[in-house]
Design a protein around this motif. Structure first.
Motif, PDB file in Angstrom:
ATOM      1  N   UNK A  66       8.305 -13.052  -7.933  1.00 43.23           N
ATOM      2  CA  UNK A  66       8.051 -12.085  -6.861  1.00 43.23           C
ATOM      3  C   UNK A  66       7.313 -12.744  -5.698  1.00 43.23           C
ATOM      4  N   UNK A  67       6.544 -11.918  -4.956  1.00 46.38           N
ATOM      5  CA  UNK A  67       5.853 -12.435  -3.756  1.00 46.38           C
ATOM      6  C   UNK A  67       4.499 -13.061  -4.084  1.00 46.38           C
ATOM      7  N   UNK A  68       3.944 -12.734  -5.259  1.00 48.02           N
ATOM      8  CA  UNK A  68       2.616 -13.245  -5.606  1.00 48.02           C
ATOM      9  C   UNK A  68       1.644 -12.098  -5.797  1.00 48.02           C
ATOM     10  N   UNK A  69       0.523 -12.152  -5.053  1.00 50.34           N
ATOM     11  CA  UNK A  69      -0.533 -11.131  -5.228  1.00 50.34           C
ATOM     12  C   UNK A  69      -0.006  -9.727  -4.984  1.00 50.34           C
ATOM     13  N   UNK A  70       1.014  -9.593  -4.150  1.00 50.88           N
ATOM     14  CA  UNK A  70       1.527  -8.246  -3.850  1.00 50.88           C
ATOM     15  C   UNK A  70       2.072  -7.559  -5.084  1.00 50.88           C
ATOM     16  N   UNK A  73      -1.460   6.173  -5.610  1.00 53.65           N
ATOM     17  CA  UNK A  73      -0.395   7.179  -5.745  1.00 53.65           C
ATOM     18  C   UNK A  73      -0.902   8.420  -6.492  1.00 53.65           C
ATOM     19  N   UNK A  74      -1.816   8.237  -7.456  1.00 58.13           N
ATOM     20  CA  UNK A  74      -2.320   9.431  -8.156  1.00 58.13           C
ATOM     21  C   UNK A  74      -3.543  10.031  -7.469  1.00 58.13           C
ATOM     22  N   UNK A  75      -4.282   9.229  -6.701  1.00 58.63           N
ATOM     23  CA  UNK A  75      -5.524   9.750  -6.103  1.00 58.63           C
ATOM     24  C   UNK A  75      -5.304  10.354  -4.714  1.00 58.63           C
ATOM     25  N   UNK A  76      -4.514   9.674  -3.892  1.00 63.97           N
ATOM     26  CA  UNK A  76      -4.427  10.133  -2.491  1.00 63.97           C
ATOM     27  C   UNK A  76      -3.000  10.238  -1.945  1.00 63.97           C
ATOM     28  N   UNK A  77      -2.012   9.846  -2.734  1.00 65.60           N
ATOM     29  CA  UNK A  77      -0.633  10.058  -2.280  1.00 65.60           C
ATOM     30  C   UNK A  77       0.051   8.804  -1.761  1.00 65.60           C
ATOM     31  N   UNK A  78       1.185   9.035  -1.122  1.00 68.67           N
ATOM     32  CA  UNK A  78       2.120   7.961  -0.768  1.00 68.67           C
ATOM     33  C   UNK A  78       1.694   7.209   0.494  1.00 68.67           C
ATOM     34  N   UNK A  79       1.933   5.894   0.470  1.00 72.00           N
ATOM     35  CA  UNK A  79       1.703   5.084   1.677  1.00 72.00           C
ATOM     36  C   UNK A  79       2.937   5.191   2.567  1.00 72.00           C
ATOM     37  N   UNK A  80       2.706   5.465   3.865  1.00 72.86           N
ATOM     38  CA  UNK A  80       3.839   5.686   4.783  1.00 72.86           C
ATOM     39  C   UNK A  80       4.153   4.461   5.632  1.00 72.86           C
ATOM     40  N   UNK A 128       0.165  -3.912  -6.829  1.00 72.34           N
ATOM     41  CA  UNK A 128       0.811  -2.757  -7.463  1.00 72.34           C
ATOM     42  C   UNK A 128      -0.185  -1.913  -8.259  1.00 72.34           C
ATOM     43  N   UNK A 129      -1.224  -2.529  -8.806  1.00 73.27           N
ATOM     44  CA  UNK A 129      -2.222  -1.745  -9.554  1.00 73.27           C
ATOM     45  C   UNK A 129      -2.970  -0.783  -8.634  1.00 73.27           C
ATOM     46  N   UNK A 130      -3.594  -1.292  -7.545  1.00 73.45           N
ATOM     47  CA  UNK A 130      -4.210  -0.334  -6.608  1.00 73.45           C
ATOM     48  C   UNK A 130      -3.197   0.675  -6.067  1.00 73.45           C
ATOM     49  N   UNK A 131      -1.950   0.243  -5.874  1.00 70.26           N
ATOM     50  CA  UNK A 131      -0.953   1.197  -5.366  1.00 70.26           C
ATOM     51  C   UNK A 131      -0.714   2.317  -6.384  1.00 70.26           C
ATOM     52  N   UNK A 132      -0.749   1.968  -7.674  1.00 69.04           N
ATOM     53  CA  UNK A 132      -0.584   3.022  -8.687  1.00 69.04           C
ATOM     54  C   UNK A 132      -1.773   3.984  -8.615  1.00 69.04           C
ATOM     55  N   UNK A 133      -2.967   3.433  -8.409  1.00 66.05           N
ATOM     56  CA  UNK A 133      -4.162   4.292  -8.316  1.00 66.05           C
ATOM     57  C   UNK A 133      -4.098   5.171  -7.076  1.00 66.05           C
ATOM     58  N   UNK A 182       9.425   3.049  -8.413  1.00 70.21           N
ATOM     59  CA  UNK A 182      10.297   2.577  -7.320  1.00 70.21           C
ATOM     60  C   UNK A 182       9.579   2.741  -5.976  1.00 70.21           C
ATOM     61  N   UNK A 183       8.819   3.839  -5.837  1.00 72.16           N
ATOM     62  CA  UNK A 183       8.066   4.052  -4.596  1.00 72.16           C
ATOM     63  C   UNK A 183       7.038   2.943  -4.400  1.00 72.16           C
ATOM     64  N   UNK A 184       6.385   2.546  -5.502  1.00 67.47           N
ATOM     65  CA  UNK A 184       5.411   1.442  -5.429  1.00 67.47           C
ATOM     66  C   UNK A 184       6.139   0.153  -5.020  1.00 67.47           C
TER      67      UNK A 184
END
Ligand SMILES: NC(=O)c1ccc[n+]([C@@H]2O[C@H](COP(=O)([O-])OP(=O)(O)OC[C@H]3O[C@@H](n4cnc5c(N)ncnc54)[C@H](O)[C@@H]3O)[C@@H](O)[C@H]2O)c1
Length: 372
Positions: free
Chosen positions: A181-185, A197-204, A190-195, A349-351
């Protein structure tokens, strides 16, 4: 619920973690049938046999397909390096098995889409290993936000740092290969993105700068090889609700061991959490006499489910592996047709879409929208 038959592919860091979770879920929760550890697949037969003995699996194979096709297997845990996730998950779903696949979902958007399609076609449960959302402290933060404890969220700041890639003398491994993959991304963000997604919603939308602290790494048998992935990423984002945010990730940050530091700022207060102090959260509420306002530290305990399933005393603390036990229970709930707190392939998939938009932003040096 009938006892589920478990297949496991891969027995490294995460493979052991899944095996421990499958072994612990029934005695910890006390309300489910003990899963049967049926078939373990590894890269070769000798390793598979040795690990099956160690982790408690009845059968072992040097070909992962044998575990996927075993008629006694109902759920397949996939804990192999990233580039194998898509092929293995799709094969398991096609064989009629439920899937619990480690993050990141896949190494390309096309693979992630194919995985979601396979999940939909199979009618089976397809979940991802996003264990941090299972922390009772994180679940409590979610409840506090939903109840309006900090008002309307308007800014989020997240930093995720570890130092396992910090040593320039560490040899070149699969995490430095573009195939992963890309590395740190995709390894990290993806871990903070999962958090999020449940805490504050989707990144636009996002704007991103990635960096390689070391251009080359030594090879185990001499010489060196150019590093193909980025160990650092600095991300600014906008949430769908208009709130602003930043996410800074670095897997070569000396001294940081498991930091996922989240600050969520709202119109009436703030919430803080750091995975390095995973049994506590901090809450500030702009209420009462100003002279007495300040952050309160809340230690998790039996009022923060499902902490009480592990320990009857508050403040004693859960550990990382316990999050996987909770995730296994949620997966079993979902398989039984009950509501569950999980990141399934749809949200996965959204992440992935966020990650690809981030990589694209780095490439074009500008803001990129994340497709919804
Ligand atoms: N959820 C989390 O918190 C978390 C943490 C770490 C890693 N991960 C993810 O877990 C996955 C595995 O990472 P890891 O750190 O455990 O890696 P690892 O290198 O420790 O283990 C990988 C395992 O897969 C096996 N393997 C490789 N190719 C195989 C094949 N073709 N067939 C069968 N087995 C094969 C290896 O022999 C090894 O046992 C990665 O996708 C990673 O991103 C998730």
């Amino acid at each position: 619920m009938k006892s589920l038959g478990i297949g496991l592919i891969g027995t490294g860091y995460m493979g052991k973690c899944h095996a421990l979770a499958w072994n612990a879920v029934a005695p910890t929760f006390g309300d489910v049938a003990r899963p049967k550890l049926v078939h373990l697949g590894e890269a070769n037969a000798a390793l598979a046999t040795c690990k099956a003995e160690e982790l408690g699996f009845a059968r072992a194979s040097g070909d992962w397909r044998a575990a996927v096709e075993d008629p006694d297997v109902d759920v397949v845990s996939i804990t192999t390096p990233n580039q194998f996730h898509a092929e293995m998950a799709i094969a398991a779903l096609k064989a009629g098995k439920h899937v619990w696949c480690e993050k990141p979902m896949a190494t390309s958007a096309a693979d992630a889409v194919a995985m979601l399609e396979a999940a939909k076609a199979s009618g089976k449960v397809a979940a991802l290993g996003y264990n941090y959302i299972q922390n009772p402290a994180v679940r409590h933060m979610r409840g506090l936000i939903e109840q309006g404890a900090i008002g309307t969220v308007n800014h989020v700041r997240v930093e995720m740092d570890e130092d396992f890639m910090a040593d320039p003398a560490a040899t070149f491994g699969w995490k430095s290969e573009a195939a992963s993959g890309y590395g740190a991304l995709d390894d990290f963000a993806v871990h903070p993105l999962s958090l999020l997604s449940v805490l504050v919603g989707r990144i636009a939308s996002v704007v991103v700068d990635m960096a390689k602290p070391y251009a080359e790494r030594p090879l185990a048998d001499g010489g060196s090889r150019a590093v193909e992935t980025h160990d650092i990423a600095n991300i600014l984002f906008r949430l769908e609700n208009g709130a602003s945010g930043s996410l800074l990730v670095n897997r070569s940050a000396w001294g940081r061991k498991g930091r996922i530091a989240i600050q969520i700022f709202g119109s009436e207060g703030s919430l803080l959490f750091d995975q390095e102090r995973m049994n506590e959260l901090q809450l500030f509420q702009a209420r009462g006499p100003v002279a007495e306002q300040g952050f309160r530290t809340i230690l998790t305990g039996t009022s923060h489910p499902p902490y009480d399933r592990f320990i009857p005393a508050p403040g004693h603390g859960l550990g990382f592996n316990d999050l996987k036990v909770i995730e296994a229970r949620e997966l079993m709930r979902r398989i039984a047709g009950e509501p569950a707190h999980l990141i399934e392939f749809e949200t996965g998939l959204q992440i992935e879409r966020s990650v690809h938009a981030m990589a694209r932003s780095h490439e074009v040096r500008g803001w990129v929208d994340v497709p919804g």
